[in-house]
Design a protein around this motif. Sequence first.
Motif, short mmCIF file in Angstrom:
data_model
loop_
_atom_site.label_atom_id
_atom_site.label_comp_id
_atom_site.label_asym_id
_atom_site.label_seq_id
_atom_site.Cartn_x
_atom_site.Cartn_y
_atom_site.Cartn_z
N MET A 90 42.33 38.20 46.92
CA MET A 90 41.83 37.47 45.77
C MET A 90 42.41 37.97 44.46
N ASP A 91 43.53 37.37 44.11
CA ASP A 91 44.18 37.78 42.87
C ASP A 91 43.32 37.50 41.66
N GLN A 92 42.45 36.48 41.77
CA GLN A 92 41.65 36.14 40.60
C GLN A 92 40.66 37.23 40.24
N THR A 93 40.40 38.17 41.19
CA THR A 93 39.51 39.27 40.83
C THR A 93 40.21 40.26 39.92
N LEU A 94 41.51 40.14 39.83
CA LEU A 94 42.25 41.13 39.06
C LEU A 94 42.03 40.99 37.56
N ASP A 95 41.64 39.82 37.13
CA ASP A 95 41.54 39.64 35.69
C ASP A 95 40.10 39.66 35.18
N ARG A 96 39.18 40.11 36.03
CA ARG A 96 37.82 40.20 35.54
C ARG A 96 37.17 41.48 36.05
N THR A 97 36.25 42.00 35.28
CA THR A 97 35.46 43.14 35.74
C THR A 97 34.00 42.79 35.58
N SER A 98 33.14 43.56 36.25
CA SER A 98 31.72 43.24 36.21
C SER A 98 31.03 43.79 34.97
N ASP A 99 31.64 44.76 34.32
CA ASP A 99 31.03 45.31 33.12
C ASP A 99 31.46 44.51 31.90
N GLU A 100 30.69 44.62 30.84
CA GLU A 100 31.01 43.89 29.63
C GLU A 100 31.09 44.84 28.45
N PRO A 101 32.08 45.73 28.43
CA PRO A 101 32.23 46.60 27.26
C PRO A 101 32.87 45.83 26.11
N GLY A 102 33.21 46.55 25.03
CA GLY A 102 33.86 45.91 23.90
C GLY A 102 35.22 45.37 24.29
N PRO A 103 35.78 44.46 23.46
CA PRO A 103 37.04 43.80 23.83
C PRO A 103 38.18 44.76 24.13
N ALA A 104 38.36 45.79 23.31
CA ALA A 104 39.48 46.72 23.54
C ALA A 104 39.28 47.50 24.82
N ALA A 105 38.06 48.03 24.99
CA ALA A 105 37.77 48.79 26.21
C ALA A 105 37.86 47.89 27.44
N GLN A 106 37.41 46.64 27.26
CA GLN A 106 37.43 45.71 28.39
C GLN A 106 38.87 45.40 28.80
N LEU A 107 39.73 45.23 27.78
CA LEU A 107 41.13 44.94 28.08
C LEU A 107 41.76 46.10 28.85
N GLU A 108 41.51 47.32 28.38
CA GLU A 108 42.10 48.47 29.05
C GLU A 108 41.55 48.62 30.47
N SER A 109 40.24 48.40 30.60
CA SER A 109 39.62 48.52 31.91
C SER A 109 40.16 47.48 32.87
N THR A 110 40.34 46.25 32.36
CA THR A 110 40.85 45.18 33.20
C THR A 110 42.27 45.47 33.63
N GLU A 111 43.09 45.97 32.69
CA GLU A 111 44.47 46.30 33.04
C GLU A 111 44.52 47.41 34.08
N THR A 112 43.64 48.39 33.90
CA THR A 112 43.62 49.50 34.84
C THR A 112 43.21 49.03 36.22
N LEU A 113 42.13 48.25 36.27
CA LEU A 113 41.66 47.76 37.56
C LEU A 113 42.70 46.87 38.21
N GLY A 114 43.30 45.99 37.41
CA GLY A 114 44.32 45.11 37.96
C GLY A 114 45.48 45.90 38.54
N SER A 115 45.92 46.92 37.82
CA SER A 115 47.02 47.75 38.32
C SER A 115 46.60 48.48 39.59
N LEU A 116 45.40 49.00 39.59
CA LEU A 116 44.92 49.73 40.76
C LEU A 116 44.86 48.82 41.98
N LEU A 117 44.34 47.61 41.80
CA LEU A 117 44.22 46.70 42.94
C LEU A 117 45.60 46.27 43.45
N ARG A 118 46.54 46.15 42.52
CA ARG A 118 47.90 45.81 42.97
C ARG A 118 48.49 46.95 43.80
#
Lengths: 184, 134
Positions: A90-118
């Motif tokens: 499920m590639d679509q899970t790569l661009d979302r996370t379950s937490d809702e931090p601030g935009p900057a933190a969310q972007l970094e977290s999403t990028e990290t998770l996406g990279s990790l899942l890849r």
Amino acid sequence: MAPAHPPDLLPALLARFERPLVRYAVSIVGDLDAARDVVQETFIRFTQRGSSGAGEAEGADPDSVAPWLFTVCRNRALDVRRKQSRIIYMDQTLDRTSDEPGPAAQLESTETLGSLLRLLGELPENQREVIRLKFQNDLSYKEIAEVTQLSVTNVGFLLHTGLKKLRALVEAAPRDEWPIRQTV
Amino acid sequence: MNHDDPKLTAYALDELDPAERAEIEQMLAANPDARAEIEHTRSFAEKLRSELRAEVAEALNDEQRELVLSEKSGSVLPAPALAERPFWRRSGVISAIAASIVAAQPGRRFSRRRSGTGRVRWQLALSPQVRSLR
């Protein structure tokens, strides 16, 4: 055999395992709707098997049911995947996370998770699966062995090998592609 | 001591029984490299746990949850077993139909025919996948 459970355990089980099971099923069937169907059927099987069992344990711990739920979910998801004759993660899970931090933190977290899942996707399926069961769903070696029908020794070997490979992939990844590397 | 040992990983993840744990700890006492390796494994495992738990986890939809809870209360609502679902609701079929229709658009052609009753019929040139579903 389904574990015994008190009649009112189901809402607690849904609250505790509904989302983890859907996520786990998605990792196998690669489709959210199919994963939801699998999890619905898992819970229905639990109610049917549990209610017919004698000696239901009062005050059973929902976590004690986890191996049974993951086992049924896995078997059904594998059946569905065989029928679909395709493996899609499920590639679509790569661009979302379950937490809702601030935009900057969310972007970094999403990028990290996406990279990790890849990177996780580069491991063999059996290693990916035990890593998800251990670190995403907090199952013990013994419980993972029960779910995957492998020996505890085999689970330990797969986790050891999978972690080692994943760590090597992280260390080889460009620093700006995976911020977590800076702290590993 | 071999650092590439699944037992070290199991130790780092607190998966050994007391006897095995004591055995490893005895070896670790004289092996700083192995201790560093275990700390590295623990640190990586914590990061991994933290990241993987942030992955989105969708819930059942309301209808499915209601169905599960109704099973608990003994209701006779039918459970839509996957194998019993109509073919057009099965995963992949809808997307195959949609993709076929989209694929048919550039080359779409209509043929005008006269039926035996004299009424005009329009026939869309469908892709083979869609025709196979008819």
